[in-house]
Design a protein around this motif. Structure first.
Motif, PDB file in Angstrom:
ATOM      1  N   MET A  44       5.125  31.680  19.210  1.00 18.05           N
ATOM      2  CA  MET A  44       4.774  32.011  17.879  1.00 18.05           C
ATOM      3  C   MET A  44       3.346  31.562  17.603  1.00 18.05           C
ATOM      4  O   MET A  44       2.935  30.493  18.045  1.00 18.05           O
ATOM      5  CB  MET A  44       5.691  31.266  16.945  1.00 18.05           C
ATOM      6  CG  MET A  44       6.428  32.176  16.038  1.00 18.05           C
ATOM      7  SD  MET A  44       7.139  31.381  14.685  1.00 18.05           S
ATOM      8  CE  MET A  44       8.757  31.280  15.079  1.00 18.05           C
ATOM      9  N   SER A  45       2.731  32.402  16.859  1.00 13.10           N
ATOM     10  CA  SER A  45       1.336  32.108  16.612  1.00 13.10           C
ATOM     11  C   SER A  45       1.206  31.194  15.392  1.00 13.10           C
ATOM     12  O   SER A  45       2.126  31.055  14.586  1.00 13.10           O
ATOM     13  CB  SER A  45       0.559  33.406  16.391  1.00 13.10           C
ATOM     14  OG  SER A  45       0.892  33.937  15.138  1.00 13.10           O
ATOM     15  N   THR A  46       0.079  30.630  15.229  1.00 11.09           N
ATOM     16  CA  THR A  46      -0.192  29.716  14.127  1.00 11.09           C
ATOM     17  C   THR A  46      -0.135  30.473  12.817  1.00 11.09           C
ATOM     18  O   THR A  46       0.360  29.944  11.806  1.00 11.09           O
ATOM     19  CB  THR A  46      -1.592  29.101  14.323  1.00 11.09           C
ATOM     20  OG1 THR A  46      -1.661  28.549  15.606  1.00 11.09           O
ATOM     21  CG2 THR A  46      -1.883  28.059  13.284  1.00 11.09           C
ATOM     22  N   GLY A  47      -0.596  31.689  12.779  1.00 15.87           N
ATOM     23  CA  GLY A  47      -0.594  32.485  11.551  1.00 15.87           C
ATOM     24  C   GLY A  47       0.840  32.756  11.102  1.00 15.87           C
ATOM     25  O   GLY A  47       1.144  32.754   9.905  1.00 15.87           O
ATOM     26  N   THR A  48       1.726  32.987  12.037  1.00 13.76           N
ATOM     27  CA  THR A  48       3.120  33.240  11.713  1.00 13.76           C
ATOM     28  C   THR A  48       3.758  31.976  11.135  1.00 13.76           C
ATOM     29  O   THR A  48       4.510  32.020  10.152  1.00 13.76           O
ATOM     30  CB  THR A  48       3.876  33.691  12.962  1.00 13.76           C
ATOM     31  OG1 THR A  48       3.180  34.764  13.561  1.00 13.76           O
ATOM     32  CG2 THR A  48       5.261  34.136  12.622  1.00 13.76           C
ATOM     33  N   ILE A  49       3.458  30.872  11.742  1.00 14.95           N
ATOM     34  CA  ILE A  49       4.019  29.598  11.288  1.00 14.95           C
ATOM     35  C   ILE A  49       3.510  29.308   9.877  1.00 14.95           C
ATOM     36  O   ILE A  49       4.279  28.885   8.990  1.00 14.95           O
ATOM     37  CB  ILE A  49       3.669  28.460  12.266  1.00 14.95           C
ATOM     38  CG1 ILE A  49       4.366  28.710  13.577  1.00 14.95           C
ATOM     39  CG2 ILE A  49       4.058  27.114  11.676  1.00 14.95           C
ATOM     40  CD1 ILE A  49       4.011  27.723  14.653  1.00 14.95           C
ATOM     41  N   ILE A  50       2.255  29.566   9.640  1.00 11.07           N
ATOM     42  CA  ILE A  50       1.690  29.328   8.316  1.00 11.07           C
ATOM     43  C   ILE A  50       2.330  30.285   7.307  1.00 11.07           C
ATOM     44  O   ILE A  50       2.666  29.896   6.193  1.00 11.07           O
ATOM     45  CB  ILE A  50       0.152  29.472   8.347  1.00 11.07           C
ATOM     46  CG1 ILE A  50      -0.438  28.328   9.158  1.00 11.07           C
ATOM     47  CG2 ILE A  50      -0.420  29.480   6.936  1.00 11.07           C
ATOM     48  CD1 ILE A  50      -1.933  28.411   9.351  1.00 11.07           C
ATOM     49  N   ILE A  97       5.305  31.641   7.469  1.00 14.28           N
ATOM     50  CA  ILE A  97       6.681  31.199   7.248  1.00 14.28           C
ATOM     51  C   ILE A  97       6.680  29.980   6.312  1.00 14.28           C
ATOM     52  O   ILE A  97       7.490  29.898   5.378  1.00 14.28           O
ATOM     53  CB  ILE A  97       7.388  30.886   8.576  1.00 14.28           C
ATOM     54  CG1 ILE A  97       7.604  32.176   9.349  1.00 14.28           C
ATOM     55  CG2 ILE A  97       8.707  30.169   8.341  1.00 14.28           C
ATOM     56  CD1 ILE A  97       8.156  31.960  10.746  1.00 14.28           C
ATOM     57  N   ALA A  98       5.763  29.054   6.537  1.00 20.68           N
ATOM     58  CA  ALA A  98       5.678  27.851   5.711  1.00 20.68           C
ATOM     59  C   ALA A  98       5.311  28.220   4.277  1.00 20.68           C
ATOM     60  O   ALA A  98       5.901  27.704   3.297  1.00 20.68           O
ATOM     61  CB  ALA A  98       4.669  26.870   6.280  1.00 20.68           C
ATOM     62  N   VAL A  99       4.351  29.124   4.118  1.00 20.12           N
ATOM     63  CA  VAL A  99       3.938  29.548   2.787  1.00 20.12           C
ATOM     64  C   VAL A  99       5.105  30.279   2.112  1.00 20.12           C
ATOM     65  O   VAL A  99       5.392  30.071   0.925  1.00 20.12           O
ATOM     66  CB  VAL A  99       2.676  30.440   2.856  1.00 20.12           C
ATOM     67  CG1 VAL A  99       2.400  31.116   1.514  1.00 20.12           C
ATOM     68  CG2 VAL A  99       1.490  29.614   3.267  1.00 20.12           C
ATOM     69  N   GLY A 100       5.798  31.141   2.864  1.00 17.01           N
ATOM     70  CA  GLY A 100       6.948  31.863   2.322  1.00 17.01           C
ATOM     71  C   GLY A 100       8.041  30.885   1.886  1.00 17.01           C
ATOM     72  O   GLY A 100       8.683  31.055   0.833  1.00 17.01           O
ATOM     73  N   ALA A 101       8.291  29.848   2.685  1.00 12.65           N
ATOM     74  CA  ALA A 101       9.308  28.849   2.346  1.00 12.65           C
ATOM     75  C   ALA A 101       8.912  28.095   1.087  1.00 12.65           C
ATOM     76  O   ALA A 101       9.757  27.830   0.204  1.00 12.65           O
ATOM     77  CB  ALA A 101       9.511  27.885   3.512  1.00 12.65           C
ATOM     78  N   VAL A 102       7.626  27.771   0.986  1.00 16.52           N
ATOM     79  CA  VAL A 102       7.152  27.055  -0.204  1.00 16.52           C
ATOM     80  C   VAL A 102       7.305  27.951  -1.429  1.00 16.52           C
ATOM     81  O   VAL A 102       7.744  27.507  -2.494  1.00 16.52           O
ATOM     82  CB  VAL A 102       5.688  26.588  -0.014  1.00 16.52           C
ATOM     83  CG1 VAL A 102       5.087  26.087  -1.324  1.00 16.52           C
ATOM     84  CG2 VAL A 102       5.612  25.517   1.041  1.00 16.52           C
TER      85      VAL A 102
END
Length: 132
Positions: free
Chosen positions: A1-7, A9-14
């Protein structure tokens, strides 16, 4: 997984957590407002019942005062009746004493009057007419 995807997902979760918090907070405010309205209704009912209770208490106090006055008047009339009865009894006793005294004096008058009959029947009849 790329860093952009992780970010992402994190932004979506927030964002999802913020939305959940906002919805929960709005629901809590609506629940608190309903409770305030309910509490206001209960307070209004309590005030209404307090007024009714005070009115009933005042009415009961007034009736008790009326009953007490009526009882006092009744007791006063009974006392007056007792006094009247006692006075009537005293007068009856006094009248009886006066009648006896009059009979004694009539008897003495017959005893010393040379012209009076010895029977005293006329005087007794006269006395009975006055007492009857």
């Amino acid at each position: 997984m790329s860093t952009g995807t992780i970010i992402a997902i994190a932004v979506g979760a927030v964002v999802v957590l913020v939305l959940i918090a906002l919805v929960a907070r709005a629901a809590s405010r609506r629940r608190d407002e309903r409770r305030r309205e309910q509490a206001g209704e209960f307070r209004q009912q309590a005030r209404s019942r307090s007024i009714q209770a005070e009115s009933a208490r005042a009415s009961a106090d007034e009736r008790a005062a009326q009953a007490k006055r009526a009882q006092a008047e009744s007791e006063e009339r009974a006392a007056q009746a007792r006094q009247g009865h006692a006075a009537a009894e005293r007068q009856a006793v006094e009248a009886e004493h006066l009648t006896e005294s009059a009979r004694d004096q009539h008897a003495q008058a017959r005893a010393i009057d040379p012209d009076a009959s010895d029977s005293g029947q006329d005087e007794a009849l006269a006395m009975n007419e006055h007492t009857a």
